[in-house]
Design a protein around this motif. Structure first.
Motif, PDB file in Angstrom:
ATOM      1  N   PHE A   2      49.897  14.433 -18.884  1.00 40.16           N
ATOM      2  CA  PHE A   2      48.690  13.670 -19.068  1.00 40.16           C
ATOM      3  C   PHE A   2      48.659  12.972 -20.430  1.00 40.16           C
ATOM      4  CE2 PHE A   2      43.926  14.223 -18.929  1.00 40.16           C
ATOM      5  CZ  PHE A   2      43.802  13.137 -18.114  1.00 40.16           C
ATOM      6  N   LYS A 181      44.225  21.010 -13.265  1.00 44.58           N
ATOM      7  CA  LYS A 181      43.142  21.829 -13.848  1.00 44.58           C
ATOM      8  C   LYS A 181      43.037  21.629 -15.358  1.00 44.58           C
ATOM      9  CE  LYS A 181      44.957  25.574 -12.321  1.00 44.58           C
ATOM     10  NZ  LYS A 181      45.993  24.870 -11.531  1.00 44.58           N
ATOM     11  N   THR A 182      44.160  21.862 -16.044  1.00 43.42           N
ATOM     12  CA  THR A 182      44.104  21.855 -17.502  1.00 43.42           C
ATOM     13  C   THR A 182      43.725  20.466 -18.027  1.00 43.42           C
ATOM     14  OG1 THR A 182      45.819  23.536 -17.433  1.00 43.42           O
ATOM     15  CG2 THR A 182      45.367  22.559 -19.566  1.00 43.42           C
ATOM     16  N   THR A 183      44.295  19.442 -17.437  1.00 39.08           N
ATOM     17  CA  THR A 183      43.961  18.095 -17.906  1.00 39.08           C
ATOM     18  C   THR A 183      42.510  17.742 -17.554  1.00 39.08           C
ATOM     19  OG1 THR A 183      45.085  17.308 -15.933  1.00 39.08           O
ATOM     20  CG2 THR A 183      46.281  17.143 -17.973  1.00 39.08           C
ATOM     21  N   ASP A 323      44.320   7.955  -7.797  1.00 42.10           N
ATOM     22  CA  ASP A 323      45.040   6.721  -8.121  1.00 42.10           C
ATOM     23  C   ASP A 323      46.470   6.709  -7.597  1.00 42.10           C
ATOM     24  OD1 ASP A 323      45.097   8.833 -10.092  1.00 42.10           O
ATOM     25  OD2 ASP A 323      46.444   7.571 -11.262  1.00 42.10           O
ATOM     26  N   GLU A 349      45.080   8.879 -15.776  1.00 41.17           N
ATOM     27  CA  GLU A 349      45.429   9.871 -16.779  1.00 41.17           C
ATOM     28  C   GLU A 349      44.607   9.751 -18.063  1.00 41.17           C
ATOM     29  OE1 GLU A 349      49.517  11.616 -16.194  1.00 41.17           O
ATOM     30  OE2 GLU A 349      49.955   9.517 -16.586  1.00 41.17           O
TER      31      GLU A 349
HETATM   32  N1  GTP Z   1      47.692   9.857 -12.108  1.00 42.02           N
HETATM   33  C1  GTP Z   1      46.931  10.927 -12.388  1.00 42.02           C
HETATM   34  N2  GTP Z   1      47.510  12.025 -12.897  1.00 42.02           N
HETATM   35  C2  GTP Z   1      46.735  13.101 -13.158  1.00 42.02           C
HETATM   36  C3  GTP Z   1      45.331  13.093 -12.893  1.00 42.02           C
HETATM   37  N3  GTP Z   1      44.849  14.322 -13.240  1.00 42.02           N
HETATM   38  C4  GTP Z   1      45.902  15.044 -13.692  1.00 42.02           C
HETATM   39  N4  GTP Z   1      47.048  14.331 -13.646  1.00 42.02           N
HETATM   40  C5  GTP Z   1      48.422  14.760 -13.989  1.00 42.02           C
HETATM   41  O1  GTP Z   1      48.797  15.872 -13.189  1.00 42.02           O
HETATM   42  C6  GTP Z   1      49.747  16.688 -13.852  1.00 42.02           C
HETATM   43  C7  GTP Z   1      49.365  18.164 -13.745  1.00 42.02           C
HETATM   44  O2  GTP Z   1      48.213  18.397 -14.499  1.00 42.02           O
HETATM   45  P1  GTP Z   1      47.857  19.828 -15.159  1.00 42.02           P
HETATM   46  O3  GTP Z   1      46.511  19.667 -15.759  1.00 42.02           O
HETATM   47  O4  GTP Z   1      48.935  20.317 -16.040  1.00 42.02           O
HETATM   48  O5  GTP Z   1      47.763  20.732 -13.879  1.00 42.02           O
HETATM   49  P2  GTP Z   1      47.363  22.269 -13.774  1.00 42.02           P
HETATM   50  O6  GTP Z   1      46.590  22.387 -12.519  1.00 42.02           O
HETATM   51  O7  GTP Z   1      46.690  22.736 -15.009  1.00 42.02           O
HETATM   52  O8  GTP Z   1      48.798  22.924 -13.640  1.00 42.02           O
HETATM   53  P3  GTP Z   1      49.208  24.495 -13.694  1.00 42.02           P
HETATM   54  O9  GTP Z   1      48.737  25.020 -15.000  1.00 42.02           O
HETATM   55  O10 GTP Z   1      50.713  24.465 -13.559  1.00 42.02           O
HETATM   56  O11 GTP Z   1      48.575  25.131 -12.529  1.00 42.02           O
HETATM   57  C8  GTP Z   1      49.802  16.161 -15.264  1.00 42.02           C
HETATM   58  O12 GTP Z   1      50.968  15.408 -15.419  1.00 42.02           O
HETATM   59  C9  GTP Z   1      48.566  15.269 -15.386  1.00 42.02           C
HETATM   60  O13 GTP Z   1      48.763  14.220 -16.288  1.00 42.02           O
HETATM   61  C10 GTP Z   1      44.747  11.899 -12.327  1.00 42.02           C
HETATM   62  O14 GTP Z   1      43.544  11.795 -12.008  1.00 42.02           O
HETATM   63  N5  GTP Z   1      45.604  10.852 -12.101  1.00 42.02           N
END
Ligand code: GTP
Length: 368
Positions: A2, A181-183, A323, A349
């Motif tokens: 992200f 989730k984290t982002t 997106d 992002e």
């Molecule tokens: N294009 C796009 N990418 C997104 C969006 N939201 C999140 N991402 C991308 O998705 C990927 C995963 O995001 P994380 O926030 O690391 O996911 P997580 O659910 O926390 O992952 P874990 O901790 O492994 O469970 C990252 O590369 C983000 O940049 C969005 O709305 N659009």
């Protein structure tokens, strides 16, 4: 990763009120990090791989691109779904009279946009009713009827999240691995801050060290307090964080959790425990249990909603990555099969690319 968690060149680093020493050493992991407002007692240097991951993901957010309005970003974000849906619909609405062939064509289009069988059946029945009630004859008039039907279906999901009822308002975030989730938590923290709320994050993803570091560093740079533990379980982090939020008079606390599949029963038990322990720290909480869904998963998102809802009792959804997919129709499937309020949608992002869901603007961005 992200963009706002990525490291940017020095000249584009944002100004923050974090002391320079902290800002220059973002890769410090602490046994217990009370980021932003108090220096950790005995910081421990994070392992090299964590350091590298953090350096890769850390901070940065001013975007050089010209600022588009939310409506424009929503429209751009939904381009893929619109392309698929819109082009097919254009041929359906293209002219001619309304007959069975046309309804069949419409059915195919809705199914291929990932709306699912139940929502598609509902929409077709509803459109037929509107057509006969209004005496519509021309296929071009069908578009308005479909938009209205869709609005009736997904409109009830539009219930904005109100965090004013509790202090601290405890928000717990769940989802499968990589759903965003984290982002999304970073984006939400900024969103609440922009409403004048103080925010505390609980780095409850104790499985992935980099996720924890990602939140800690991001929190330090953005004046958001983060509670993290180098070891220990997610429930303990959540417990500490809720108590810290109460002691500090924080408005909103967001509890991150590790990604898990609903089929991983031991991990589902673990997240139920996080909820129970939050309730121990604050009997009225958690006040919101959000499931983060990746729109790319299409119909599978519906199964995730059902499974997490059965396990945790969800109160809201976040649909990310609209997106990157042509499967935006999944909102209709969720509305029909497990209508849980869709609090936020993500279409990119950037830090501002997560916003409260608005059914009408979503439909307009999809069709027009
Ligand atoms: N294009 C796009 N990418 C997104 C969006 N939201 C999140 N991402 C991308 O998705 C990927 C995963 O995001 P994380 O926030 O690391 O996911 P997580 O659910 O926390 O992952 P874990 O901790 O492994 O469970 C990252 O590369 C983000 O940049 C969005 O709305 N659009």
């Amino acid at each position: 990763m992200f963009s706002f968690f990525r490291k940017k060149p020095a000249e584009t680093q944002p100004q923050t009120d974090v002391p320079a020493s902290q800002a220059e050493a973002p890769a410090l992991a602490t046994d217990r990090v009370l980021a932003a407002d108090s220096a950790p007692a005995e910081p421990v240097v994070a392992p090299a791989e964590v350091t590298a991951a953090v350096a890769e993901r850390a901070v940065a957010q001013p975007q050089d691109k010209p600022k588009l309005s939310w409506a424009e970003r929503l429209k751009a974000g939904l381009a893929k779904t619109r392309d698929k849906l819109g082009k097919s619909l254009a041929s359906v609405f293209g002219g001619g009279k309304i007959d069975e062939d046309l309804y069949e064509e419409l059915e195919t289009v809705l199914l291929t946009a990932d709306m699912g069988v139940e929502a598609t059946t509902f929409l077709l029945d509803d459109v037929r009713e509107r057509v006969s009630l209004k005496g519509l004859k021309d296929a071009q008039e069908l578009k308005g009827a479909l938009k209205d039907s869709l609005n009736d279906l997904i409109g009830p999901l539009e219930i904005p999240l109100d965090v004013s009822g509790h202090k601290p308002f405890i928000l717990m975030v769940a989802g499968v691995n990589g759903a965003g989730k984290t982002t999304s938590i970073g984006k939400l923290a900024k969103y609440f801050q922009s409403q004048g709320k103080s925010v505390l994050l609980a780095a409850g993803d104790t499985f992935r060290a980099a996720a924890r570091e990602q939140l800690v560093v991001w929190g330090e740079r953005n004046g958001v307090q983060v509670i993290a533990q180098e070891s220990g379980d997610a429930a303990a982090v959540a417990f500490d964080a809720v108590n810290a939020a109460k002691a500090r008079g924080v408005d909103v606390i967001i509890v991150d959790t590790a990604g898990r599949l609903p089929t991983q029963l031991h991990l589902m038990d673990e997240i139920k425990k996080v909820k129970r322990v939050v309730q121990k720290a604050e009997p009225s909480g958690p006040h919101e249990i959000l499931l983060v869904l990746d729109a790319n998963t299409g119909q599978n998102a519906v199964s995730q909603v059902k499974a997490f809802d059965d396990a945790l009792g969800l109160t809201g959804l976040v649909l990310t990555k609209l997106d990157g997919t042509a499967k935006g129709g999944v909102i209709a499937a969720i509305a029909k099969q497990r209508p849980i309020p869709l609090r936020f949608i993500g279409v990119g992002e950037g830090i501002d690319d997560l916003r409260p869901f608005g059914a009408r603007e979503y439909i307009d961005a999809l069709f027009d």
